[in-house]
Design a protein around this motif. Structure first.
Motif, PDB file in Angstrom:
ATOM      1  N   VAL A  35       0.838  -1.203   0.000  1.00 15.21           N
ATOM      2  CA  VAL A  35       0.000   0.000   0.000  1.00 15.21           C
ATOM      3  C   VAL A  35       0.870   1.249   0.000  1.00 15.21           C
ATOM      4  CG1 VAL A  35      -1.721   1.328   1.276  1.00 15.21           C
ATOM      5  CG2 VAL A  35      -1.946  -1.162   1.108  1.00 15.21           C
ATOM      6  N   HIS A  36       1.886   1.271   0.864  1.00 11.98           N
ATOM      7  CA  HIS A  36       2.771   2.442   0.918  1.00 11.98           C
ATOM      8  C   HIS A  36       3.511   2.629  -0.413  1.00 11.98           C
ATOM      9  CE1 HIS A  36       2.078   3.693   4.995  1.00 11.98           C
ATOM     10  NE2 HIS A  36       2.304   2.481   5.461  1.00 11.98           N
ATOM     11  N   ALA A  37       3.877   1.531  -1.046  1.00 14.04           N
ATOM     12  CA  ALA A  37       4.547   1.635  -2.346  1.00 14.04           C
ATOM     13  C   ALA A  37       3.601   2.238  -3.389  1.00 14.04           C
ATOM     14  CB  ALA A  37       5.030   0.260  -2.796  1.00 14.04           C
ATOM     15  N   ARG A  38       2.325   1.852  -3.358  1.00 12.81           N
ATOM     16  CA  ARG A  38       1.358   2.422  -4.297  1.00 12.81           C
ATOM     17  C   ARG A  38       1.138   3.905  -4.014  1.00 12.81           C
ATOM     18  NH1 ARG A  38      -2.034  -2.024  -2.492  1.00 12.81           N
ATOM     19  NH2 ARG A  38      -1.309  -3.899  -3.591  1.00 12.81           N
ATOM     20  N   ARG A  39       1.098   4.262  -2.740  1.00 16.37           N
ATOM     21  CA  ARG A  39       0.931   5.677  -2.400  1.00 16.37           C
ATOM     22  C   ARG A  39       2.116   6.496  -2.884  1.00 16.37           C
ATOM     23  NH1 ARG A  39      -1.650   5.922   3.769  1.00 16.37           N
ATOM     24  NH2 ARG A  39      -3.630   4.876   3.279  1.00 16.37           N
ATOM     25  N   ARG A  40       3.324   5.951  -2.759  1.00 14.44           N
ATOM     26  CA  ARG A  40       4.497   6.670  -3.259  1.00 14.44           C
ATOM     27  C   ARG A  40       4.458   6.793  -4.781  1.00 14.44           C
ATOM     28  NH1 ARG A  40       6.912   3.723   0.963  1.00 14.44           N
ATOM     29  NH2 ARG A  40       7.568   2.064  -0.466  1.00 14.44           N
ATOM     30  N   ALA A  41       4.003   5.734  -5.463  1.00 16.75           N
ATOM     31  CA  ALA A  41       3.874   5.802  -6.919  1.00 16.75           C
ATOM     32  C   ALA A  41       2.840   6.844  -7.326  1.00 16.75           C
ATOM     33  CB  ALA A  41       3.494   4.425  -7.475  1.00 16.75           C
ATOM     34  N   LEU A  42       1.763   6.939  -6.561  1.00 18.60           N
ATOM     35  CA  LEU A  42       0.746   7.953  -6.830  1.00 18.60           C
ATOM     36  C   LEU A  42       1.315   9.351  -6.632  1.00 18.60           C
ATOM     37  CD1 LEU A  42      -2.169   8.859  -7.376  1.00 18.60           C
ATOM     38  CD2 LEU A  42      -2.668   8.425  -4.955  1.00 18.60           C
ATOM     39  N   GLU A  43       2.054   9.557  -5.549  1.00 22.13           N
ATOM     40  CA  GLU A  43       2.668  10.868  -5.316  1.00 22.13           C
ATOM     41  C   GLU A  43       3.625  11.230  -6.448  1.00 22.13           C
ATOM     42  OE1 GLU A  43       2.730  11.099  -0.440  1.00 22.13           O
ATOM     43  OE2 GLU A  43       4.188   9.824  -1.476  1.00 22.13           O
ATOM     44  N   ASP A  44       4.373  10.252  -6.921  1.00 22.32           N
ATOM     45  CA  ASP A  44       5.281  10.507  -8.037  1.00 22.32           C
ATOM     46  C   ASP A  44       4.496  10.902  -9.292  1.00 22.32           C
ATOM     47  OD1 ASP A  44       8.046  10.323  -9.220  1.00 22.32           O
ATOM     48  OD2 ASP A  44       7.044   8.810 -10.449  1.00 22.32           O
ATOM     49  N   HIS A  45       3.384  10.229  -9.535  1.00 22.42           N
ATOM     50  CA  HIS A  45       2.541  10.548 -10.693  1.00 22.42           C
ATOM     51  C   HIS A  45       1.944  11.960 -10.554  1.00 22.42           C
ATOM     52  CE1 HIS A  45       0.213   9.413 -14.237  1.00 22.42           C
ATOM     53  NE2 HIS A  45      -0.856   9.934 -13.670  1.00 22.42           N
ATOM     54  N   MET A  46       1.632  12.356  -9.331  1.00 23.27           N
ATOM     55  CA  MET A  46       1.072  13.685  -9.071  1.00 23.27           C
ATOM     56  C   MET A  46       2.147  14.771  -9.124  1.00 23.27           C
ATOM     57  SD  MET A  46      -1.329  12.517  -5.850  1.00 23.27           S
ATOM     58  CE  MET A  46      -1.846  14.157  -5.344  1.00 23.27           C
ATOM     59  N   GLY A  47       3.415  14.374  -9.036  1.00 22.08           N
ATOM     60  CA  GLY A  47       4.507  15.333  -9.032  1.00 22.08           C
ATOM     61  C   GLY A  47       4.723  16.022  -7.711  1.00 22.08           C
ATOM     62  N   ILE A  48       4.381  15.346  -6.605  1.00 22.44           N
ATOM     63  CA  ILE A  48       4.533  15.929  -5.275  1.00 22.44           C
ATOM     64  C   ILE A  48       5.566  15.149  -4.474  1.00 22.44           C
ATOM     65  CG2 ILE A  48       2.185  16.854  -5.270  1.00 22.44           C
ATOM     66  CD1 ILE A  48       1.353  14.482  -3.505  1.00 22.44           C
ATOM     67  N   ARG A  49       5.987  15.735  -3.353  1.00 22.46           N
ATOM     68  CA  ARG A  49       7.014  15.104  -2.516  1.00 22.46           C
ATOM     69  C   ARG A  49       6.528  13.770  -1.952  1.00 22.46           C
ATOM     70  NH1 ARG A  49       7.967  16.578   1.949  1.00 22.46           N
ATOM     71  NH2 ARG A  49       6.193  17.938   2.347  1.00 22.46           N
ATOM     72  N   PRO A  50       7.430  12.809  -1.794  1.00 16.82           N
ATOM     73  CA  PRO A  50       7.065  11.559  -1.128  1.00 16.82           C
ATOM     74  C   PRO A  50       6.548  11.829   0.284  1.00 16.82           C
ATOM     75  CG  PRO A  50       9.195  11.339  -2.211  1.00 16.82           C
ATOM     76  CD  PRO A  50       8.831  12.789  -2.282  1.00 16.82           C
ATOM     77  N   ASP A  51       5.515  11.110   0.663  1.00 19.12           N
ATOM     78  CA  ASP A  51       4.917  11.189   2.004  1.00 19.12           C
ATOM     79  C   ASP A  51       4.272  12.535   2.307  1.00 19.12           C
ATOM     80  OD1 ASP A  51       5.688   8.552   2.638  1.00 19.12           O
ATOM     81  OD2 ASP A  51       7.680   9.243   3.229  1.00 19.12           O
ATOM     82  N   SER A  52       3.946  13.314   1.266  1.00 21.70           N
ATOM     83  CA  SER A  52       3.272  14.595   1.514  1.00 21.70           C
ATOM     84  C   SER A  52       1.758  14.498   1.361  1.00 21.70           C
ATOM     85  CB  SER A  52       3.803  15.670   0.566  1.00 21.70           C
ATOM     86  OG  SER A  52       3.536  15.339  -0.789  1.00 21.70           O
ATOM     87  N   LEU A  53       1.247  13.440   0.728  1.00 26.88           N
ATOM     88  CA  LEU A  53      -0.188  13.279   0.531  1.00 26.88           C
ATOM     89  C   LEU A  53      -0.841  12.847   1.842  1.00 26.88           C
ATOM     90  CD1 LEU A  53      -2.600  13.210  -1.424  1.00 26.88           C
ATOM     91  CD2 LEU A  53      -1.975  10.846  -1.976  1.00 26.88           C
ATOM     92  N   ARG A  54      -1.830  13.608   2.288  1.00 25.86           N
ATOM     93  CA  ARG A  54      -2.460  13.348   3.581  1.00 25.86           C
ATOM     94  C   ARG A  54      -3.720  12.507   3.421  1.00 25.86           C
ATOM     95  NH1 ARG A  54      -0.303  16.779   7.535  1.00 25.86           N
ATOM     96  NH2 ARG A  54       1.860  17.099   6.885  1.00 25.86           N
ATOM     97  N   PHE A  55      -3.792  11.479   4.255  1.00 25.08           N
ATOM     98  CA  PHE A  55      -4.955  10.614   4.342  1.00 25.08           C
ATOM     99  C   PHE A  55      -5.586  10.788   5.721  1.00 25.08           C
ATOM    100  CE2 PHE A  55      -2.256   8.751   1.134  1.00 25.08           C
ATOM    101  CZ  PHE A  55      -3.122   8.228   0.190  1.00 25.08           C
ATOM    102  N   MET A  56      -6.759  10.192   5.929  1.00 24.15           N
ATOM    103  CA  MET A  56      -7.414  10.233   7.234  1.00 24.15           C
ATOM    104  C   MET A  56      -7.982   8.860   7.557  1.00 24.15           C
ATOM    105  SD  MET A  56     -10.712  12.520   6.033  1.00 24.15           S
ATOM    106  CE  MET A  56     -11.094  12.478   4.261  1.00 24.15           C
ATOM    107  N   GLU A  57      -8.287   8.648   8.824  1.00 25.56           N
ATOM    108  CA  GLU A  57      -8.999   7.442   9.252  1.00 25.56           C
ATOM    109  C   GLU A  57     -10.485   7.772   9.220  1.00 25.56           C
ATOM    110  OE1 GLU A  57      -9.604   4.458  13.068  1.00 25.56           O
ATOM    111  OE2 GLU A  57      -7.847   5.767  13.009  1.00 25.56           O
ATOM    112  N   GLN A  58     -11.176   7.281   8.215  1.00 23.89           N
ATOM    113  CA  GLN A  58     -12.562   7.651   7.969  1.00 23.89           C
ATOM    114  C   GLN A  58     -13.499   6.757   8.782  1.00 23.89           C
ATOM    115  OE1 GLN A  58     -11.103   8.692   3.440  1.00 23.89           O
ATOM    116  NE2 GLN A  58     -12.860   7.352   3.689  1.00 23.89           N
ATOM    117  N   VAL A  59     -14.440   7.378   9.493  1.00 25.07           N
ATOM    118  CA  VAL A  59     -15.305   6.638  10.407  1.00 25.07           C
ATOM    119  C   VAL A  59     -16.781   6.985  10.216  1.00 25.07           C
ATOM    120  CG1 VAL A  59     -13.531   6.241  12.158  1.00 25.07           C
ATOM    121  CG2 VAL A  59     -14.874   8.364  12.218  1.00 25.07           C
TER     122      VAL A  59
END
Length: 238
Positions: A35-59
């Motif tokens: 999952v973390h690898a996919r998130r990093r690939a997504l950030e790379d596709h978006m052109g943003i820094r690694p680990d800068s995309l914010r997620f939340m725990e949705q309830v």
């Protein structure tokens, strides 16, 4: 990787992923490293820094969580909330869904910088007021001329519910529907669009029913399954 991609005010980008981006959720039994690898690939596709995309725990709540500027470190524990708010638009935001309604919002702040939000508008969240709470939080941060993008979700022809659940949501404009086979149903994207309209927010409803489209994750169709994401971010200056 993107089901749809478009522009927001001030050069913002808005997008919704599809199954080619893979599962982006950590709570569905998937391998966390994958999952973390996919998130990093997504950030790379978006052109943003690694680990800068914010997620939340949705309830399925009506809680809106502000996030810090994108220069800050990604927190180890995401906020427990169903909407994220960036008061200066600098933080890339994500909302994850697999039938619920992903809503991306943007407006222009007092200083001309964007104010952005990403909201998880499932049945319980719509009833609890997640969208009004998000719009109020954005306006309290100075946002004006709000726009919203309603992403792919289960449609009113497919979201079958018991009669009691239909009655519980009947006061939401646009919510009452029937399935294509004639049983009680809820039209959550129509309800989200009506709520936003009542709040004075111009909303674009994007095509795509998660139950009908194999390129989108659907919990109702394929449980257990992954999650795709709605995104808003400011591309880096070139």
């Amino acid at each position: 990787m993107f089901w749809w991609e478009g522009h927001g005010p001030g050069g913002l980008r808005v997008a919704f992923t599809d199954t080619s981006a893979g599962n982006l959720a950590l709570h569905v039994g998937d391998d966390p490293a994958a999952v973390h690898a996919r998130r990093r690939a997504l950030e790379d596709h978006m052109g943003i820094r690694p680990d800068s995309l914010r997620f939340m725990e949705q309830v399925h709540s009506a809680v809106v969580a502000p996030v810090s500027a994108s220069g800050a470190a990604q927190p180890d524990v995401p906020p427990v909330a169903d909407a994220l708010l960036s008061t200066d638009g600098s933080t890339p935001l994500a909302v994850m869904v697999a039938d619920c309604v992903p809503v991306i919002l943007a407006g222009t702040g007092r200083d001309g910088a964007p104010v952005t939000a990403a909201a998880h508008a499932g049945r319980a969240g719509l009833l609890a007021g997640i969208l009004p709470n998000t719009v109020r939080a954005m306006r309290a941060a100075g946002a004006a001329e709000l726009s919203a993008w309603i992403g792919p979700s289960v449609c009113g022809r497919c979201y079958e519910v018991p009669e009691a659940m239909l009655a519980d949501a009947a006061h939401l404009p646009g919510a009452v529907s029937r399935t294509s086979w004639g049983t009680p149903a809820l039209d959550l994207p129509a309800a989200a669009q009506a709520q936003l309209g009542d709040l004075g927010v111009a909303a674009m409803r994007l095509p795509g029913c998660t139950m009908e489209e194999s390129d989108l994750f659907s919990h109702r169709r394929d449980a257990p399954t992954g999650r795709f994401a709605g995104l808003i971010w400011q591309p880096p200056a070139t």
